[in-house]
Design an enzyme around this catalytic site. Sequence first.
Site, PDB file in Angstrom:
ATOM      1  N   ASN A 271     -15.027  39.003  -0.799  1.00 27.03           N
ATOM      2  CA  ASN A 271     -16.476  39.007  -0.639  1.00 27.03           C
ATOM      3  C   ASN A 271     -16.976  37.703  -1.267  1.00 27.03           C
ATOM      4  O   ASN A 271     -17.073  37.603  -2.489  1.00 27.03           O
ATOM      5  CB  ASN A 271     -17.049  40.237  -1.344  1.00 27.03           C
ATOM      6  CG  ASN A 271     -18.551  40.349  -1.190  1.00 27.03           C
ATOM      7  OD1 ASN A 271     -19.206  39.419  -0.696  1.00 27.03           O
ATOM      8  ND2 ASN A 271     -19.100  41.460  -1.621  1.00 27.03           N
TER       9      ASN A 271
ATOM     10  N   ARG B 180     -36.198  42.833  -5.236  1.00 30.61           N
ATOM     11  CA  ARG B 180     -36.858  42.694  -3.922  1.00 30.61           C
ATOM     12  C   ARG B 180     -37.986  43.704  -3.759  1.00 30.61           C
ATOM     13  O   ARG B 180     -37.877  44.835  -4.236  1.00 30.61           O
ATOM     14  CB  ARG B 180     -35.841  42.901  -2.788  1.00 30.61           C
ATOM     15  CG  ARG B 180     -34.784  41.830  -2.768  1.00 30.61           C
ATOM     16  CD  ARG B 180     -33.809  42.044  -1.616  1.00 30.61           C
ATOM     17  NE  ARG B 180     -32.505  41.537  -1.984  1.00 30.61           N
ATOM     18  CZ  ARG B 180     -31.357  42.075  -1.611  1.00 30.61           C
ATOM     19  NH1 ARG B 180     -31.340  43.130  -0.821  1.00 30.61           N
ATOM     20  NH2 ARG B 180     -30.218  41.546  -1.993  1.00 30.61           N
TER      21      ARG B 180
ATOM     22  N   HIS C 153     -25.793  46.962   4.211  1.00 30.46           N
ATOM     23  CA  HIS C 153     -25.002  47.947   3.446  1.00 30.46           C
ATOM     24  C   HIS C 153     -24.254  48.888   4.388  1.00 30.46           C
ATOM     25  O   HIS C 153     -23.913  50.016   4.021  1.00 30.46           O
ATOM     26  CB  HIS C 153     -25.891  48.835   2.542  1.00 30.46           C
ATOM     27  CG  HIS C 153     -26.496  48.143   1.364  1.00 30.46           C
ATOM     28  ND1 HIS C 153     -27.752  48.436   0.898  1.00 30.46           N
ATOM     29  CD2 HIS C 153     -26.018  47.183   0.536  1.00 30.46           C
ATOM     30  CE1 HIS C 153     -28.025  47.694  -0.158  1.00 30.46           C
ATOM     31  NE2 HIS C 153     -26.979  46.914  -0.400  1.00 30.46           N
TER      32      HIS C 153
ATOM     33  N   GLU D 281     -16.805  49.868  -0.957  1.00 30.74           N
ATOM     34  CA  GLU D 281     -16.945  48.979   0.204  1.00 30.74           C
ATOM     35  C   GLU D 281     -15.658  48.214   0.477  1.00 30.74           C
ATOM     36  O   GLU D 281     -15.309  47.971   1.624  1.00 30.74           O
ATOM     37  CB  GLU D 281     -18.124  48.022  -0.030  1.00 30.74           C
ATOM     38  CG  GLU D 281     -19.452  48.763   0.028  1.00 30.74           C
ATOM     39  CD  GLU D 281     -20.641  47.951  -0.457  1.00 30.74           C
ATOM     40  OE1 GLU D 281     -20.872  47.946  -1.683  1.00 30.74           O
ATOM     41  OE2 GLU D 281     -21.316  47.347   0.367  1.00 30.74           O
TER      42      GLU D 281
ATOM     43  N   ARG E  11     -15.970  40.288   3.938  1.00 32.74           N
ATOM     44  CA  ARG E  11     -17.287  40.879   4.119  1.00 32.74           C
ATOM     45  C   ARG E  11     -18.205  39.787   4.669  1.00 32.74           C
ATOM     46  O   ARG E  11     -18.348  38.726   4.045  1.00 32.74           O
ATOM     47  CB  ARG E  11     -17.813  41.387   2.783  1.00 32.74           C
ATOM     48  CG  ARG E  11     -19.228  41.867   2.911  1.00 32.74           C
ATOM     49  CD  ARG E  11     -19.805  42.210   1.570  1.00 32.74           C
ATOM     50  NE  ARG E  11     -21.142  42.723   1.764  1.00 32.74           N
ATOM     51  CZ  ARG E  11     -22.160  42.432   0.975  1.00 32.74           C
ATOM     52  NH1 ARG E  11     -21.991  41.652  -0.067  1.00 32.74           N
ATOM     53  NH2 ARG E  11     -23.352  42.930   1.206  1.00 32.74           N
TER      54      ARG E  11
END
Length: 401
Positions: A7, A245, A184, A388, A95
């Site tokens: 990643n 965010r 996600h 993940e 990813r």
Amino acid sequence: MKILVLNSGSSSIKFQLFDMSDTAVLAGGLVEKIGESTSQLTYRKFKVGTETDKHVFQQSIGDHSEGLSHIAALLLDEEKGAVKSSAEIAAVGHRVVHGGERFSEPTIVTAEVMEELQKLSFLAPLHNPANLQGIEIAAEVFKQATQVAVFDTAFHQTLPEFAYRFAIPKEYYAQHGLRVYGFHGTSHAYVSREAAKFLGIANDQFNAITVHLGNGCSMAAIKDGKSVDVSMGLTPVGGLMMGTRSGDIDPGLLLFLVEHLNMTGQEIDQLLNKESGLKGLAGDNDLRNVMQQYDSGDPEAVLAVTMYVYRIKKFIGAYTAALGRVDAVVFTAGVGENSAAIRSLVCENLEVLGITLDEVRNKEKTSGAHAISASGSNVNVLVVPTDEELEIAMQVRGIIS
Ligand code: ADP
């Protein structure tokens, strides 16, 4: 078969090496602060799921290429390593944040795929370029391995058009690809499948609301095992309130910032992506710290947590309406897995939707997938730890075998 999952972020590379015969992690770690004067490489080695070795190196790592060379050297190291030769690594799974509409499946990377991915970078300028750089460098460092891209957006490519279009003229979608993509996806796919397995329901008949609460937060509505709605939109700034965010805001607010405060695109980007959410309201993006302030009655923290929870509640209501039948609400990621307080506040007064929490079960420290709903609750409430990296490794195995 061994699969390495990478990643690559703008200044970091996370990695995990799996033995796919039993999906055990052999080694993993993180290179941080790439390009800064002191970078840090953390390397861990595992045996039968238990960490046997941990090394932390602090040195200057100038770029991603250097970072990946260090990772490769450690994985191959005679003493610390996890493989004898790089040829043992059959594939590297990457990813990639944005796959646009073109990529709805994990994809073996060829020169043509790279070209298409580069064209998509405008959709995720903060993430995709680093992801692509990771692929290019890994192809040089792990020459024999098949490079596979796994997309955060892919799981949400099953959204119906009425959920993914914006109510603006079609040309903005047709010519510029402006639509809801959602992110996600790897996590939502993994936890909803694990939740179905836990409840003994066939995945293709499973309806769920998945609630991923990490630094980034998003929710998905899953019908018959497929994503039919998602809270993040064109970019990962939409939907729920997050660590830094804003989540959804009135589009008119953007116009106000431009027209009345003369803010540039870059300034607005910084405001909504980096200075909003929990940080903007309570001064800290780490929920653990905000909860401490909340517990001591700090009014800013109380407001921030109340807003954070209120958004999640509203999405649970909306997705219940979208799905009709909900088998489970599934909490995951850093906050979802660890904060009993947030789960409790989210589920408070949701009996109207068939959701009743068992407060004792909710507070128990249980690892692995587990139920926290009361016995009489119509809707199961579950905590399912996300993974993940493992999901990426399994998707890569699926495509190369
Ligand atoms: P990322 O999106 O970076 O993968 P994580 O899934 O690791 O993030 O989640 C990070 C968030 O989880 C942070 O806000 C952190 O405060 C929160 N978190 C971790 N452990 C706990 C805990 N025990 N209680 C509350 N929040 C927690």
